[in-house]
Design an enzyme around this catalytic site. Sequence first.
Site, short mmCIF file in Angstrom:
data_model
loop_
_atom_site.label_atom_id
_atom_site.label_comp_id
_atom_site.label_asym_id
_atom_site.label_seq_id
_atom_site.Cartn_x
_atom_site.Cartn_y
_atom_site.Cartn_z
N ASP A 1 0.85 -1.19 0.00
CA ASP A 1 0.00 0.00 0.00
C ASP A 1 0.89 1.25 0.00
O ASP A 1 1.72 1.43 0.89
CB ASP A 1 -0.94 -0.01 1.21
CG ASP A 1 -2.19 0.81 0.97
OD1 ASP A 1 -2.07 2.01 0.67
OD2 ASP A 1 -3.30 0.24 1.07
N SER B 1 -7.09 4.31 -1.26
CA SER B 1 -6.93 2.85 -1.31
C SER B 1 -8.24 2.13 -1.60
O SER B 1 -8.22 0.97 -2.03
CB SER B 1 -6.37 2.34 0.02
OG SER B 1 -5.04 2.76 0.17
N ASP C 1 -10.23 -3.11 6.38
CA ASP C 1 -9.64 -1.90 5.79
C ASP C 1 -9.87 -1.92 4.27
O ASP C 1 -10.15 -2.97 3.68
CB ASP C 1 -8.15 -1.85 6.12
CG ASP C 1 -7.60 -0.44 6.09
OD1 ASP C 1 -8.35 0.52 6.37
OD2 ASP C 1 -6.40 -0.27 5.77
N THR D 1 -8.28 -1.91 1.36
CA THR D 1 -7.68 -2.79 0.36
C THR D 1 -8.22 -4.22 0.44
O THR D 1 -8.73 -4.74 -0.56
CB THR D 1 -6.15 -2.76 0.46
OG1 THR D 1 -5.71 -1.40 0.38
CG2 THR D 1 -5.48 -3.57 -0.63
N ARG E 1 -15.72 3.37 2.67
CA ARG E 1 -14.76 2.47 3.31
C ARG E 1 -14.89 2.42 4.83
O ARG E 1 -14.43 1.47 5.46
CB ARG E 1 -13.34 2.89 2.93
CG ARG E 1 -13.01 4.32 3.33
CD ARG E 1 -11.65 4.75 2.82
NE ARG E 1 -10.58 4.00 3.46
CZ ARG E 1 -9.30 4.12 3.16
NH1 ARG E 1 -8.92 4.96 2.20
NH2 ARG E 1 -8.38 3.44 3.79
N GLU F 1 -1.50 -8.06 1.48
CA GLU F 1 -1.22 -6.63 1.56
C GLU F 1 -0.25 -6.30 2.68
O GLU F 1 -0.48 -6.67 3.84
CB GLU F 1 -2.52 -5.83 1.78
CG GLU F 1 -2.27 -4.33 1.77
CD GLU F 1 -3.36 -3.49 2.43
OE1 GLU F 1 -3.44 -2.31 2.11
OE2 GLU F 1 -4.11 -4.01 3.28
N ASP G 1 2.00 2.55 3.57
CA ASP G 1 1.14 3.72 3.43
C ASP G 1 0.83 4.38 4.78
O ASP G 1 1.00 5.59 4.95
CB ASP G 1 -0.17 3.28 2.77
CG ASP G 1 -1.25 4.34 2.78
OD1 ASP G 1 -1.27 5.17 1.86
OD2 ASP G 1 -2.09 4.32 3.69
N LYS G 2 0.39 3.59 5.72
CA LYS G 2 -0.07 4.18 6.98
C LYS G 2 1.07 4.91 7.72
O LYS G 2 0.87 5.97 8.30
CB LYS G 2 -0.69 3.10 7.88
CG LYS G 2 -2.00 2.54 7.31
CD LYS G 2 -2.58 1.46 8.21
CE LYS G 2 -3.69 0.70 7.49
NZ LYS G 2 -4.82 1.54 7.07
N HIS H 1 1.68 8.20 5.96
CA HIS H 1 0.69 9.21 6.40
C HIS H 1 1.14 9.85 7.70
O HIS H 1 0.92 11.04 7.93
CB HIS H 1 -0.68 8.56 6.61
CG HIS H 1 -1.50 8.40 5.36
ND1 HIS H 1 -1.85 9.46 4.56
CD2 HIS H 1 -2.05 7.30 4.79
CE1 HIS H 1 -2.58 9.02 3.53
NE2 HIS H 1 -2.71 7.71 3.65
N ASP I 1 -0.94 0.33 -4.73
CA ASP I 1 -2.27 0.81 -5.14
C ASP I 1 -2.25 2.28 -5.57
O ASP I 1 -3.04 2.70 -6.38
CB ASP I 1 -3.31 0.55 -4.04
CG ASP I 1 -2.85 1.04 -2.67
OD1 ASP I 1 -1.68 1.48 -2.54
OD2 ASP I 1 -3.66 0.98 -1.73
N HIS I 2 -1.31 3.04 -5.01
CA HIS I 2 -1.20 4.47 -5.34
C HIS I 2 0.13 4.96 -4.80
O HIS I 2 0.77 4.28 -4.00
CB HIS I 2 -2.36 5.27 -4.74
CG HIS I 2 -2.47 5.10 -3.24
ND1 HIS I 2 -1.57 5.67 -2.35
CD2 HIS I 2 -3.32 4.38 -2.47
CE1 HIS I 2 -1.89 5.32 -1.12
NE2 HIS I 2 -2.94 4.52 -1.16
N HIS J 1 -1.93 11.30 -0.22
CA HIS J 1 -1.38 10.47 -1.30
C HIS J 1 -0.88 11.36 -2.43
O HIS J 1 -1.26 12.52 -2.53
CB HIS J 1 -2.45 9.54 -1.87
CG HIS J 1 -3.03 8.59 -0.87
ND1 HIS J 1 -4.23 7.96 -1.05
CD2 HIS J 1 -2.57 8.17 0.33
CE1 HIS J 1 -4.48 7.19 -0.01
NE2 HIS J 1 -3.49 7.30 0.84
#
Lengths: 472, 472
Positions: free
Chosen positions: B46, B97, B149, B151, B162, B337, B342-343, B346, B384-385, B436
């Site tokens: 992610d 996501s 979550d 994904t 989500r 995943e 990602d997290k 962030h 994913d991004h 993102h």
Amino acid sequence: MHGSRSRYLACTFALSTSLGMAQDHAPQSEFVLATQPRQVILIIGDGMDDQQITIARNYLKGASGQLQLDKLTLRSSMQILTTEDQSAGKPVYVADSANTATSMATGLITSRGRISTSAGSDEDLTTIVELAAADGLRTGIVTTASLTDATPAAFAAHVNLRFCENPETMVDISYRGIALGSCSDDLKANGGKGSIAEQLANSSLNVMLGGGAKHFSPNAEGATKSVASMAKDNGFQVVTTTAELEAAAPDKRLLGLFGPSTLPVRLQGENAREAEEPTRSWLNHIHPYLGSVTQPEPMICEPNPAFSTVPDLQQMTEAALSHLSQNNNAGFFLMIESASIDKQSHERKPCGSIGEVQQLEEALTSALAFAETHPHTLILVTADHSQAAQLMPYVSLFDAFPIPTYTPGKLARIITPEGGHMSINYATSNFMMEEHTGAAVPLFSNSEGLGRVPPFIRQPDLFDIIRNYLGL
Amino acid sequence: MHGSRSRYLACTFALSTSLGMAQDHAPQSEFVLATQPRQVILIIGDGMDDQQITIARNYLKGASGQLQLDKLTLRSSMQILTTEDQSAGKPVYVADSANTATSMATGLITSRGRISTSAGSDEDLTTIVELAAADGLRTGIVTTASLTDATPAAFAAHVNLRFCENPETMVDISYRGIALGSCSDDLKANGGKGSIAEQLANSSLNVMLGGGAKHFSPNAEGATKSVASMAKDNGFQVVTTTAELEAAAPDKRLLGLFGPSTLPVRLQGENAREAEEPTRSWLNHIHPYLGSVTQPEPMICEPNPAFSTVPDLQQMTEAALSHLSQNNNAGFFLMIESASIDKQSHERKPCGSIGEVQQLEEALTSALAFAETHPHTLILVTADHSQAAQLMPYVSLFDAFPIPTYTPGKLARIITPEGGHMSINYATSNFMMEEHTGAAVPLFSNSEGLGRVPPFIRQPDLFDIIRNYLGL
């Protein structure tokens, strides 16, 4: 000093081993030259990382569209390697265009600012242009920057610092009164090879097309004639306009100087706007969650009027291909640079960068057309390093929260032809220019790359791929 | 609502056409199932863009080293596509996501926040897990995040937002008092399918391993038993520790809930430090070129003590592969995943992201070992991004200028095991979390991808590649 043949063989062996199964498709020995001439066209988008490519794709083709780049047979990733300026120095994780061009041109890792000289020891490193010329191949460099700028320079010159561009900078290398280093060791009087412009004028290159006329106008060191005159004495015809380029004699070496320094770019922001800081209300200065923040107004990209005064990258590319291929049974090496993807990003001008990706795309189109009729043509497209622009959400992920959210640094909001809104931020430096970033860069190849270009390489490996393909 | 078969065939045709010459190697028809079972292992990092990969490579292997990722047979680029939340909406250039997982799971483009439902019209979109299960294949999802979550959820659930993760969030979906949307239409009472946790508990998945126990503990809508109890009634054995995971019955469906929400990450900054703002002297507040700016102190990365309390991603991967492959002649689809690349980004925690790339690498190692003994195994690794971290120069390119230059946003300076210094900045938002970014992401394949995975695809194309490979 020149690298030894045994070093190159060792590098080639290491690379072949790392190719793994992809190597299965490769010819048994690249050292055996085919009877038909072989040529390599290396297209460098300066600073053209995945953010820049995505931004350009969204603008030029739409989010669902495809660039010419996207249609190439192979896509790889290339890790950038840089070192401290000493022998066996520690790695440095973000590069400049001088050391990265040196990696591609010589297969060796050096320190930032160096033009095909070794870190610490300042020895000359043999370039692919020099190897190709020594083997009877023709060679050329084409750029939208000055021909003396770091990327083209590293293919045919050797100085300790990229700013040693012309005879005048050899004695006073400063910017706004700040000394940027010394070119003293590179002066001919001190046993060096002189400035970059002088080395290019004395080089074996067959074609040089780009900007940078101001670096060829000073008198050569210890001479009473200009560097450009020295180039003429060395067999170059010098052209300065599109008409002269088109009329150039096909059988004579060609030096095109189409502007004093970097050539004008194709696109600019509406009314020449660039990325701007959001405007914060007085309450927001007290606490960032209070008051309001006004983002810069969205804008379109528009043509830069100055662009039409010079040949574009595609015209220079086609002229170079024509000159290098005419009556040539020995093959050639051509480096083509779209330089201002990087330069416009340093200046926070996303429309400028987009237009220069478009120029690269057009040069690639011409290269692909050439390869259609010249089957042994390896086309490689890559970047030298990553850059500052980041494609940002137009509407924040945190929009539900009733506080002003905005990006640090500078922001441009661009209306795309398909009617979307792209936000692009520049947030790597508080200085008048943005910094480079360190991500590995994309590397694309045409079908000649199958079995020769693995999915992951280190930047110096590119030199070995080119050298092997040309049988040097 | 479910997509029709004719739509899938149309997508497949379009993709095959775009493959061009790479398609030459592909089997004539992927619709003809091989006699041996086929399986797809899709590994999603992610937010794992090229900046994240380069940062992790530099730290874990050294600048000249190679990740497992780098050794895979194919490397492609994948363009992310997002739309406004309406039918035929305009493109949106940066994703979340939820919509990206929906693209991969269903082959269709949707809007941010949606879990396998269509933009605007809120219709259910058939997922690859549902198609595979309907055809008799086994299916599994593994994640270091909550199983609910975005994904993992998008592969087996359908909600408009989500955050509709469990029965309690269906009636009050807010964060710090801020309403984040409505789950009302997805309530069973209103004709919906209920929360994500309830849909997972009722799903046909064979294996679900991850965090998110807190989403399975509330009572199911209109029931007097928890969602976890409902899962048991539906045939799942529920495990909550590494020991229980290892002792699980191989012939029974498996639900592993190893923590209340996101699982602990492997690495953290020294003394749990994250990226910090540089400290500016009072003079520097008057003008950014005056005074001095002190950058954050360099630090190492250190193990996160909480990490050892849960199974790691590799343990979960091996358990899933074992359960999905045992006495299975029909093949399987498994999504794995590494969520906290990602997290942690962030939250501006580069050490955290690096450790989660390492977890992904270990899961990939296990997947590759599985493929050695199970030849018809297509392994795809992607993101994913793109995300916020940028690898920055440790010493500015503008260091010669006697003014304080520094990056906007937050900065971490990390000492690498090879003795270098990496600067990483986060400068996409002034909010408590980073945004993102929009760059296309890398896509890696093992040798089963040859002729099936072109060098450039759009994110929804990934669904077609998986579906064709599995013959669904």
